[in-house]
Design a protein around this motif. Structure first.
Motif, PDB file in Angstrom:
ATOM      1  N   VAL A 168      28.426   1.767  24.795  1.00  0.00           N
ATOM      2  CA  VAL A 168      28.556   0.900  25.966  1.00  0.00           C
ATOM      3  C   VAL A 168      28.880   1.763  27.183  1.00  0.00           C
ATOM      4  O   VAL A 168      29.533   2.804  27.070  1.00  0.00           O
ATOM      5  N   ALA A 169      28.394   1.302  28.339  1.00  0.00           N
ATOM      6  CA  ALA A 169      28.517   2.093  29.562  1.00  0.00           C
ATOM      7  C   ALA A 169      29.986   2.378  29.883  1.00  0.00           C
ATOM      8  O   ALA A 169      30.857   1.521  29.707  1.00  0.00           O
ATOM      9  N   SER A 175      30.717 -12.367  12.315  1.00  0.00           N
ATOM     10  CA  SER A 175      29.426 -11.984  11.734  1.00  0.00           C
ATOM     11  C   SER A 175      28.702 -11.088  12.722  1.00  0.00           C
ATOM     12  O   SER A 175      29.139 -10.927  13.858  1.00  0.00           O
ATOM     13  N   LEU A 176      27.588 -10.517  12.280  1.00  0.00           N
ATOM     14  CA  LEU A 176      26.796  -9.651  13.152  1.00  0.00           C
ATOM     15  C   LEU A 176      25.396 -10.232  13.319  1.00  0.00           C
ATOM     16  O   LEU A 176      24.864 -10.846  12.401  1.00  0.00           O
ATOM     17  N   PRO A 177      24.788 -10.035  14.500  1.00  0.00           N
ATOM     18  CA  PRO A 177      23.434 -10.565  14.703  1.00  0.00           C
ATOM     19  C   PRO A 177      22.414  -9.769  13.888  1.00  0.00           C
ATOM     20  O   PRO A 177      22.405  -8.537  13.928  1.00  0.00           O
ATOM     21  N   ARG A 178      21.590 -10.478  13.130  1.00  0.00           N
ATOM     22  CA  ARG A 178      20.579  -9.825  12.301  1.00  0.00           C
ATOM     23  C   ARG A 178      19.234 -10.503  12.470  1.00  0.00           C
ATOM     24  O   ARG A 178      19.155 -11.686  12.749  1.00  0.00           O
ATOM     25  N   THR A 179      18.158  -9.754  12.220  1.00  0.00           N
ATOM     26  CA  THR A 179      16.819 -10.344  12.199  1.00  0.00           C
ATOM     27  C   THR A 179      16.640 -11.065  10.872  1.00  0.00           C
ATOM     28  O   THR A 179      17.443 -10.921   9.953  1.00  0.00           O
ATOM     29  N   GLU A 180      15.518 -11.796  10.764  1.00  0.00           N
ATOM     30  CA  GLU A 180      15.220 -12.499   9.531  1.00  0.00           C
ATOM     31  C   GLU A 180      15.002 -11.523   8.374  1.00  0.00           C
ATOM     32  O   GLU A 180      15.090 -11.894   7.214  1.00  0.00           O
ATOM     33  N   THR A 181      14.710 -10.269   8.693  1.00  0.00           N
ATOM     34  CA  THR A 181      14.520  -9.283   7.638  1.00  0.00           C
ATOM     35  C   THR A 181      15.821  -8.553   7.340  1.00  0.00           C
ATOM     36  O   THR A 181      15.839  -7.572   6.609  1.00  0.00           O
ATOM     37  N   GLY A 182      16.933  -9.013   7.921  1.00  0.00           N
ATOM     38  CA  GLY A 182      18.231  -8.446   7.590  1.00  0.00           C
ATOM     39  C   GLY A 182      18.632  -7.233   8.411  1.00  0.00           C
ATOM     40  O   GLY A 182      19.634  -6.588   8.118  1.00  0.00           O
ATOM     41  N   LYS A 183      17.843  -6.919   9.434  1.00  0.00           N
ATOM     42  CA  LYS A 183      18.197  -5.744  10.239  1.00  0.00           C
ATOM     43  C   LYS A 183      19.218  -6.096  11.302  1.00  0.00           C
ATOM     44  O   LYS A 183      19.110  -7.132  11.949  1.00  0.00           O
ATOM     45  N   LEU A 184      20.159  -5.175  11.508  1.00  0.00           N
ATOM     46  CA  LEU A 184      21.132  -5.340  12.583  1.00  0.00           C
ATOM     47  C   LEU A 184      20.412  -5.337  13.926  1.00  0.00           C
ATOM     48  O   LEU A 184      19.527  -4.525  14.148  1.00  0.00           O
ATOM     49  N   GLN A 185      20.803  -6.247  14.799  1.00  0.00           N
ATOM     50  CA  GLN A 185      20.234  -6.255  16.153  1.00  0.00           C
ATOM     51  C   GLN A 185      21.273  -5.660  17.094  1.00  0.00           C
ATOM     52  O   GLN A 185      21.979  -6.386  17.782  1.00  0.00           O
ATOM     53  N   ARG A 186      21.335  -4.323  17.089  1.00  0.00           N
ATOM     54  CA  ARG A 186      22.370  -3.672  17.905  1.00  0.00           C
ATOM     55  C   ARG A 186      22.206  -4.018  19.374  1.00  0.00           C
ATOM     56  O   ARG A 186      23.182  -4.133  20.099  1.00  0.00           O
ATOM     57  N   PHE A 187      20.921  -4.207  19.805  1.00  0.00           N
ATOM     58  CA  PHE A 187      20.700  -4.485  21.225  1.00  0.00           C
ATOM     59  C   PHE A 187      21.397  -5.783  21.647  1.00  0.00           C
ATOM     60  O   PHE A 187      21.829  -5.920  22.775  1.00  0.00           O
ATOM     61  N   ARG A 188      21.515  -6.745  20.697  1.00  0.00           N
ATOM     62  CA  ARG A 188      22.164  -8.002  21.079  1.00  0.00           C
ATOM     63  C   ARG A 188      23.654  -7.819  21.290  1.00  0.00           C
ATOM     64  O   ARG A 188      24.284  -8.558  22.044  1.00  0.00           O
ATOM     65  N   LEU A 189      24.217  -6.827  20.617  1.00  0.00           N
ATOM     66  CA  LEU A 189      25.642  -6.551  20.821  1.00  0.00           C
ATOM     67  C   LEU A 189      25.887  -5.924  22.188  1.00  0.00           C
ATOM     68  O   LEU A 189      27.000  -5.934  22.691  1.00  0.00           O
ATOM     69  N   ARG A 190      24.813  -5.351  22.760  1.00  0.00           N
ATOM     70  CA  ARG A 190      24.977  -4.736  24.087  1.00  0.00           C
ATOM     71  C   ARG A 190      24.874  -5.775  25.188  1.00  0.00           C
ATOM     72  O   ARG A 190      25.188  -5.504  26.328  1.00  0.00           O
ATOM     73  N   LEU A 191      24.367  -6.988  24.863  1.00  0.00           N
ATOM     74  CA  LEU A 191      24.288  -8.034  25.884  1.00  0.00           C
ATOM     75  C   LEU A 191      25.692  -8.567  26.133  1.00  0.00           C
ATOM     76  O   LEU A 191      26.469  -8.710  25.192  1.00  0.00           O
ATOM     77  N   PRO A 192      25.999  -8.891  27.379  1.00  0.00           N
ATOM     78  CA  PRO A 192      27.375  -9.279  27.706  1.00  0.00           C
ATOM     79  C   PRO A 192      27.871 -10.517  26.963  1.00  0.00           C
ATOM     80  O   PRO A 192      29.011 -10.558  26.545  1.00  0.00           O
ATOM     81  N   ASP A 193      27.007 -11.547  26.747  1.00  0.00           N
ATOM     82  CA  ASP A 193      27.544 -12.831  26.287  1.00  0.00           C
ATOM     83  C   ASP A 193      27.306 -13.138  24.821  1.00  0.00           C
ATOM     84  O   ASP A 193      27.556 -14.240  24.376  1.00  0.00           O
ATOM     85  N   ASP A 194      26.773 -12.204  24.065  1.00  0.00           N
ATOM     86  CA  ASP A 194      26.441 -12.545  22.687  1.00  0.00           C
ATOM     87  C   ASP A 194      27.681 -12.560  21.807  1.00  0.00           C
ATOM     88  O   ASP A 194      28.393 -11.584  21.691  1.00  0.00           O
ATOM     89  N   LYS A 195      27.921 -13.679  21.212  1.00  0.00           N
ATOM     90  CA  LYS A 195      29.073 -13.776  20.296  1.00  0.00           C
ATOM     91  C   LYS A 195      28.582 -14.283  18.973  1.00  0.00           C
ATOM     92  O   LYS A 195      27.685 -15.113  18.907  1.00  0.00           O
TER      93      LYS A 195
END
Ligand code: 3UK
Length: 510
Positions: free
Chosen positions: A439-440, A490-510
Motif C-alpha cells: 500500500v502507498a 474472509s478474503l476476496p477470491r475468484t470463482e476459481t479460488g484465486k486471491l484477488q489482491r487487487f480488491r484489497l488495494r481498493l479503499p472500500d472493499d470489506k
C-alpha cells in the motif's frame, strides 16, 4: 508430439473406448447419484450433437456457449460440441449478465446450451447479444428442453472431420488484471495436454477415481476431471457443489483416488482430515495459486500424502511446471513438464541466469494464442508465452514462484514478493488465511500490508498483530515484515479460488 492432420478430440477421448469394446467401463458419477459408462456418455453426446446440428443449425466453426455446474450432462454437451465440429466456449457458473455479454460478444457466440438453473443471467444478457441465435436448456423437464429434444434422435453420430489444428475451445482467463482474455485451443492441444503432465507426473491408471473442486469451465477442472481420466479409461466424480466441507465426505463415499483442488482448499480441509476415511486417496494435486511450504507440510502431516504442485494457465490449457511426489521441494513449483520449456526473462527479453528474478516465459505444444486481442503482443515475446508471473530458477533448475508480476511490492528500495510473506505468516498456528499487498506510503513508496483471517476461536487484537509481525521477522528478512496488519473475516477470491489482491488495494472493499 505427432498428430495426424485430421483429428477430432472426441474420437480419441470418448469413441475409442467403445470402438475397442470397453464401452461398459464407468466414466462419470454425478452428485445426483447417476453413473454413466463410456457408452452412456457417447450415446448422449451423439444425441446432443444431432440436436445442435439438425435442430439448432450449428455448423462447424460456430461458437457454442456452455453454461452449467459440474455434471455428467455438461460433459455430454462438451463432447457434443466437439463432435459437431463446433467450438466450446465454457463459462463459469457465477458469471453475471454483464460478464456473459463480454464473453458472447468477444467470442462471437451463436448458440448456447445452458443449465436451466442458470438460465436467468444468460437471459438478461441476450438483449445485448443479437449474434446469439439459439439457446437450449438442459437439466430441464420442458418439452423444448435438451433432454426431450435429445430423446428423439439417434444415439449414433458421425463426428465432423476436423483438422488437428481447428479451434475447438475458447477459454477465458479469470481477468484478475483487466478484461478477461479469450484463449484459443485446437483439437490437438486437448490431446497434447493428456500426453504431457499426466503421462510424466500424475501417471494415472485405468482404475483411478478422480475427484475435485475446479469448475469444468476452468481448464484446471476440464483437464483434471474430464480429459485426464478419460484419456486412460478411468472415471471421475463430478460434484455440483464442491467445497472443503463436501470434498472430504465425498472422497470417502466414492473411494476417490486422485484429488484436484487449490492450496487454500487443502489448508481448509486439513483440520477435519482425521474425522474422515481417506484410505482410498493416492494422489493430491494443488494448482491455481502458489503452494506455500506451510500448506504442503500441513497436508502431509494430516493425510500422509505429499502434494503434487503444478502451475498451469488458461492460455497454456494445463500444467507446464510441476514435480512428482518423489521430487517435491518445499517452496518450489518444480521443473518444466516434458514437452515444455520454461525460462526467466529480463526486462529486455533476455534469458536470465539462475538466481535472478524475472518474468516466467513458457514454450510448448500449447499456448500463445489469444483471441483477437491486442494484448497478445504483451504476452508473447519471441515465442515465449509470458504468464504474468515473477519467478526465479534455483541452482538445481527448480522454478520458484515469487508473485504475480503486478503484485511485486517495492518498499524502501527493496523488492518484496507478497507470497513469501504470506508463506511466513501461514506457518503461524493462529493464521487460517492471509493476503499480502503493497500500500502507498509517503516515506517508503509502499509498505507491506497483510490481511489476515484468524483460525476459528482466535480473536483479533493489537497483541496478536504484534505477535505475527515478530513471527515473520524471525523467519524471513526483517525488512519484509508486514508493517500494517488488518484482521478480516474472509478474503476476496475468484470463482476459481484465486486471491484477488487487487480488491484489497481498493479503499472500500470489506
Ligand atoms: C497462477 C500458480 C503458482 C499463476 C490453471 C492449472 O490457474 C490456472 O489458470 P489461470 O489462467 O491462472 C494462471 C495463473 O495462476 N498459478 C496457477 N498455478 C500456480 N502460481 N503456483 C502454482 N502452482 O499466477 C498463473 O499465471 O486461471 C492451473 C491448470 C490449468 C489452469 N488453467
Amino acid at each position: 508430439l505427432q498428430f495426424p492432420d485430421r483429428l477430432n478430440c472426441a474420437t480419441e477421448l470418448l469413441d475409442k473406448w467403445i470402438a475397442s469394446g470397453q464401452g461398459d467401463r464407468l466414466c462419470l458419477q454425478g452428485s445426483d447419484g447417476s453413473r454413466w459408462t463410456y457408452a452412456d456418455l457417447q450415446a448422449r453426446a451423439n444425441q446432443i450433437a444431432h440436436v445442435l446440428h439438425s435442430e439448432m443449425g450449428v455448423v462447424p466453426g460456430n461458437r457454442v456457449l456452455l453454461r452449467g455446474a459440474n455434471t455428467p450432462e455438461m460433459v455430454a454437451c462438451w463432447f457434443a460440441v466437439q463432435k459437431a465440429g463446433a467450438v466450446a466456449v465454457a463459462t463459469m457458473p457465477l458469471l453475471r449478465a454483464k460478464e456473459l455479454t463480454q464473453v458472447i460478444q468477444k467470442a462471437e457466440v451463436s448458440h448456447a446450451l445452458c443449465d436451466v438453473r442458470l438460465a436467468q443471467e444468460l437471459a438478461a444478457a441476450l438483449p445485448a447479444c443479437p449474434q446469439l441465435r439459439s439457446v437450449v436448456h438442459f437439466h430441464s423437464e420442458a418439452s423444448d428442453g435438451l433432454e426431450a429434444r435429445a430423446a428423439g434422435h439417434s444415439s449414433e453420430f458421425s463426428n465432423v472431420d476436423t483438422a488437428a489444428d481447428d479451434c475447438c475451445l475458447i477459454a477465458f482467463t479469470s481477468g484478475t488484471t483487466g478484461a478477461p482474455k479469450g484463449t484459443m485451443h485446437f483439437h490437438r492441444d486437448v490431446l497434447a495436454i493428456c500426453r504431457c503432465w499426466p503421462s510424466h507426473v500424475l501417471k494415472p491408471q485405468a482404475d483411478d477415481i478422480f475427484i475435485g473442486s475446479p469448475p469444468l469451465a476452468f481448464t484446471f477442472g476440464l483437464g483434471g476431471l474430464v480429459l485426464f481420466p478419460m484419456s486412460v479409461g478411468a472415471s471421475a466424480v463430478l460434484l455440483e457443489k464442491a467445497s472443503p466441507e463436501t470434498l472430504l465426505p465425498a472422497i470417502t463415499q466414492y473411494r476417490a483416488t486422485i484429488l484436484f483442488t487449490a492450496p487454500t482448499s487443502y489448508r481448509a480441509m486439513a483440520p477435519s482430515v482425521a474425522q474422515h476415511d481417506l484410505s482410498s486417496l493416492r494422489k493430491c494435486i494443488s494448482a491455481g495459486e502458489a503452494l506455500p511450504a506451510a500448506t504442503r507440510k500441513l497436508w502431509k502431516d494430516c493425510s500422509g500424502i505429499e502434494l503434487i504442485d503444478g502451475i498451469g494457465a488458461t492460455e497454456l490449457l494445463h500444467i507446464f511446471i510441476s514435480h512428482d511426489e518423489q521430487h517435491a521441494k518445499p517452496g518450489a513449483t518444480g521443473l518444466p513438464v516434458p514437452g515444455y520449456r520454461a525460462c526467466i526473462l529480463g526486462d529486455e527479453g533476455q534469458v536470465l541466469p539462475a538466481g535472478q528474478v524475472g518474468r516466467l516465459g513458457v514454450k510448448g505444444p500449447t499456448g500463445c494464442r489469444y483471441l483477437a486481442d491486442a494484448r497478445q503482443a504483451g504476452y508473447v515475446l519471441n515465442g515465449w508465452n509470458l504468464t504474468g508471473d515473477a519467478y526465479l530458477q534455483d541452482a538445481e533448475g527448480y522454478f520458484i514462484y515469487q508473485a504475480r508480476t503486478d503484485d511485486m511490492i517495492i518498499s524502501g528500495g527493496y523488492n518484496i514478493a507478497g507470497p513469501e510473506v504470506e508463506s511466513a505468516l501461514l506457518a503461524h498456528a493462529a493464521v487460517a488465511e492471509c493476503a499480502v499487498i503493497g500500500v502507498a506510503d509517503e516515506e517508503r513508496g509502499q509498505i507491506v500490508k497483510a490481511a489476515v483471517v484468524l483460525r476459528q476461536g482466535i480473536e483479533p487484537s493489537p497483541e496478536m498483530a504484534k505477535e505475527l509481525q515478530d513471527f515473520v521477522k524471525a523467519s524471513i528478512a526483517p525488512y519484509k515484515y508486514p508493517r500494517a496488519i488488518e484482521f478480516r473475516a474472509s478474503l476476496p477470491r475468484t470463482e476459481t479460488g484465486k486471491l484477488q489482491r487487487f480488491r484489497l488495494r481498493l479503499p472500500d472493499d470489506k
